[in-house]
Scaffold this motif. Sequence first.
Motif, PDB file in Angstrom:
ATOM      1  N   LEU A  39      31.418  19.154  34.868  1.00 29.76           N
ATOM      2  CA  LEU A  39      31.537  20.020  34.229  1.00 29.76           C
ATOM      3  C   LEU A  39      32.488  21.249  35.069  1.00 29.76           C
ATOM      4  O   LEU A  39      33.085  22.088  34.126  1.00 29.76           O
ATOM      5  CB  LEU A  39      30.092  20.918  34.227  1.00 29.76           C
ATOM      6  CG  LEU A  39      29.167  20.099  33.416  1.00 29.76           C
ATOM      7  CD1 LEU A  39      27.645  20.366  33.497  1.00 29.76           C
ATOM      8  CD2 LEU A  39      29.393  20.228  31.891  1.00 29.76           C
ATOM      9  N   VAL A  40      32.699  21.328  36.224  1.00 32.61           N
ATOM     10  CA  VAL A  40      33.407  22.015  36.809  1.00 32.61           C
ATOM     11  C   VAL A  40      34.927  21.798  36.394  1.00 32.61           C
ATOM     12  O   VAL A  40      35.531  22.749  36.173  1.00 32.61           O
ATOM     13  CB  VAL A  40      33.405  22.259  38.258  1.00 32.61           C
ATOM     14  CG1 VAL A  40      34.363  23.278  39.068  1.00 32.61           C
ATOM     15  CG2 VAL A  40      31.924  22.717  38.722  1.00 32.61           C
ATOM     16  N   ALA A  41      35.049  20.460  36.379  1.00 32.77           N
ATOM     17  CA  ALA A  41      36.603  20.020  36.102  1.00 32.77           C
ATOM     18  C   ALA A  41      36.913  20.500  34.599  1.00 32.77           C
ATOM     19  O   ALA A  41      38.004  20.578  34.281  1.00 32.77           O
ATOM     20  CB  ALA A  41      36.633  18.470  36.456  1.00 32.77           C
ATOM     21  N   LEU A  42      35.927  20.202  33.892  1.00 30.52           N
ATOM     22  CA  LEU A  42      36.087  20.616  32.429  1.00 30.52           C
ATOM     23  C   LEU A  42      36.424  22.067  32.221  1.00 30.52           C
ATOM     24  O   LEU A  42      37.351  22.539  31.521  1.00 30.52           O
ATOM     25  CB  LEU A  42      34.810  20.221  31.633  1.00 30.52           C
ATOM     26  CG  LEU A  42      34.824  18.686  30.984  1.00 30.52           C
ATOM     27  CD1 LEU A  42      33.348  18.575  30.623  1.00 30.52           C
ATOM     28  CD2 LEU A  42      36.076  18.379  30.030  1.00 30.52           C
ATOM     29  N   ALA A  43      35.817  22.798  32.915  1.00 33.79           N
ATOM     30  CA  ALA A  43      35.965  24.552  32.823  1.00 33.79           C
ATOM     31  C   ALA A  43      37.399  24.617  33.556  1.00 33.79           C
ATOM     32  O   ALA A  43      38.116  25.502  32.521  1.00 33.79           O
ATOM     33  CB  ALA A  43      34.991  25.107  33.861  1.00 33.79           C
ATOM     34  N   PHE A  44      37.838  24.281  34.451  1.00 35.96           N
ATOM     35  CA  PHE A  44      39.314  24.302  35.018  1.00 35.96           C
ATOM     36  C   PHE A  44      40.471  23.533  33.838  1.00 35.96           C
ATOM     37  O   PHE A  44      41.307  24.213  33.725  1.00 35.96           O
ATOM     38  CB  PHE A  44      39.587  23.566  36.365  1.00 35.96           C
ATOM     39  CG  PHE A  44      38.895  24.470  37.196  1.00 35.96           C
ATOM     40  CD1 PHE A  44      39.581  25.510  37.666  1.00 35.96           C
ATOM     41  CD2 PHE A  44      37.858  23.949  38.154  1.00 35.96           C
ATOM     42  CE1 PHE A  44      39.177  26.498  38.789  1.00 35.96           C
ATOM     43  CE2 PHE A  44      37.363  24.868  39.056  1.00 35.96           C
ATOM     44  CZ  PHE A  44      37.963  26.088  39.405  1.00 35.96           C
ATOM     45  N   PHE A  45      39.864  22.528  33.353  1.00 36.22           N
ATOM     46  CA  PHE A  45      40.744  22.065  32.382  1.00 36.22           C
ATOM     47  C   PHE A  45      40.997  22.580  31.087  1.00 36.22           C
ATOM     48  O   PHE A  45      42.054  23.016  30.498  1.00 36.22           O
ATOM     49  CB  PHE A  45      40.344  20.539  32.024  1.00 36.22           C
ATOM     50  CG  PHE A  45      41.315  19.638  31.060  1.00 36.22           C
ATOM     51  CD1 PHE A  45      42.443  19.055  31.611  1.00 36.22           C
ATOM     52  CD2 PHE A  45      41.064  19.539  29.925  1.00 36.22           C
ATOM     53  CE1 PHE A  45      43.450  18.408  30.965  1.00 36.22           C
ATOM     54  CE2 PHE A  45      41.925  18.726  28.806  1.00 36.22           C
ATOM     55  CZ  PHE A  45      43.061  18.171  29.594  1.00 36.22           C
ATOM     56  N   THR A  46      39.900  23.560  30.609  1.00 36.07           N
ATOM     57  CA  THR A  46      39.908  24.378  29.473  1.00 36.07           C
ATOM     58  C   THR A  46      40.866  25.570  29.854  1.00 36.07           C
ATOM     59  O   THR A  46      41.725  25.821  29.041  1.00 36.07           O
ATOM     60  CB  THR A  46      38.454  24.935  28.991  1.00 36.07           C
ATOM     61  OG1 THR A  46      37.801  23.608  28.908  1.00 36.07           O
ATOM     62  CG2 THR A  46      38.522  25.756  27.994  1.00 36.07           C
ATOM     63  N   ALA A  47      40.907  26.073  31.095  1.00 35.60           N
ATOM     64  CA  ALA A  47      41.444  27.004  31.384  1.00 35.60           C
ATOM     65  C   ALA A  47      42.964  26.680  31.442  1.00 35.60           C
ATOM     66  O   ALA A  47      43.694  27.532  31.081  1.00 35.60           O
ATOM     67  CB  ALA A  47      41.126  27.748  32.832  1.00 35.60           C
ATOM     68  N   ARG A  48      43.439  25.422  31.882  1.00 33.44           N
ATOM     69  CA  ARG A  48      44.648  25.098  32.107  1.00 33.44           C
ATOM     70  C   ARG A  48      45.270  24.892  30.773  1.00 33.44           C
ATOM     71  O   ARG A  48      46.192  25.283  30.431  1.00 33.44           O
ATOM     72  CB  ARG A  48      44.795  23.849  32.764  1.00 33.44           C
ATOM     73  CG  ARG A  48      44.379  23.810  34.227  1.00 33.44           C
ATOM     74  CD  ARG A  48      45.345  23.953  35.273  1.00 33.44           C
ATOM     75  NE  ARG A  48      46.659  22.985  35.069  1.00 33.44           N
ATOM     76  CZ  ARG A  48      47.746  23.224  35.387  1.00 33.44           C
ATOM     77  NH1 ARG A  48      47.902  24.403  36.145  1.00 33.44           N
ATOM     78  NH2 ARG A  48      48.713  22.474  35.304  1.00 33.44           N
ATOM     79  N   ARG A  49      44.581  24.414  29.565  1.00 38.02           N
ATOM     80  CA  ARG A  49      44.974  24.523  28.389  1.00 38.02           C
ATOM     81  C   ARG A  49      45.180  25.717  27.788  1.00 38.02           C
ATOM     82  O   ARG A  49      45.989  25.957  27.015  1.00 38.02           O
ATOM     83  CB  ARG A  49      43.846  23.490  27.317  1.00 38.02           C
ATOM     84  CG  ARG A  49      43.461  22.200  27.957  1.00 38.02           C
ATOM     85  CD  ARG A  49      44.723  21.329  27.999  1.00 38.02           C
ATOM     86  NE  ARG A  49      45.579  21.369  26.911  1.00 38.02           N
ATOM     87  CZ  ARG A  49      46.723  20.912  26.759  1.00 38.02           C
ATOM     88  NH1 ARG A  49      47.349  20.340  27.959  1.00 38.02           N
ATOM     89  NH2 ARG A  49      47.617  20.748  25.660  1.00 38.02           N
ATOM     90  N   ARG A  50      44.537  26.825  27.989  1.00 35.20           N
ATOM     91  CA  ARG A  50      44.674  28.109  27.457  1.00 35.20           C
ATOM     92  C   ARG A  50      45.719  28.757  28.067  1.00 35.20           C
ATOM     93  O   ARG A  50      46.852  29.159  27.414  1.00 35.20           O
ATOM     94  CB  ARG A  50      43.243  28.992  27.941  1.00 35.20           C
ATOM     95  CG  ARG A  50      42.384  28.936  27.085  1.00 35.20           C
ATOM     96  CD  ARG A  50      41.532  30.116  27.178  1.00 35.20           C
ATOM     97  NE  ARG A  50      40.096  30.010  26.391  1.00 35.20           N
ATOM     98  CZ  ARG A  50      38.990  29.914  27.040  1.00 35.20           C
ATOM     99  NH1 ARG A  50      38.812  29.851  28.172  1.00 35.20           N
ATOM    100  NH2 ARG A  50      38.123  29.946  26.017  1.00 35.20           N
ATOM    101  N   ALA A  51      46.064  28.465  29.204  1.00 32.73           N
ATOM    102  CA  ALA A  51      47.214  28.751  29.921  1.00 32.73           C
ATOM    103  C   ALA A  51      48.632  28.043  29.216  1.00 32.73           C
ATOM    104  O   ALA A  51      49.632  28.579  29.167  1.00 32.73           O
ATOM    105  CB  ALA A  51      47.186  28.843  31.619  1.00 32.73           C
TER     106      ALA A  51
END
Length: 140
Positions: A39-51
């Motif tokens: 879940l934590v990794a998915l949150a970071f992955f989502t932020a990376r996709r936004r960036a």
Amino acid sequence: STWGTPHLYAARFAMERLIERTAALDALIVCTTVTALKLVALAFFTARRRAHHRMVLNIEDMRHGFSLVRTEHPDVERCLRAHRNELENLVVFAVFGGLYALCVTDALGIPLYIYTLARLVHTAAYLLGLQPYRSLAYGC
């Protein structure tokens, strides 16, 4: 003694099982930890996709070169759906995995490990848009 009454027997049994370390309880701890880390990794992955797409929904998140948009990019929406799906399934896993670990005596945690592995495959397939692998992993 009040511990002898039938309505408190279940509570006593559960407390004794929590104290007693079993393979199923160890598996529940490992699998829940893996899921939480995912879940934590998915949150970071989502932020990376936004960036990566340089888009934000809130004006306070604006940075140089970022665009303010009303809707998420489809890649970001896919990440958010995968994250939401994982959160929804974590509740079910915690309840039924906890009951399994508490109630099944002398059980190995193999079903919990299989479920967690299937969820890892499902999340990867969800993020990459791979069908029928996503459906097959969800069916496990």
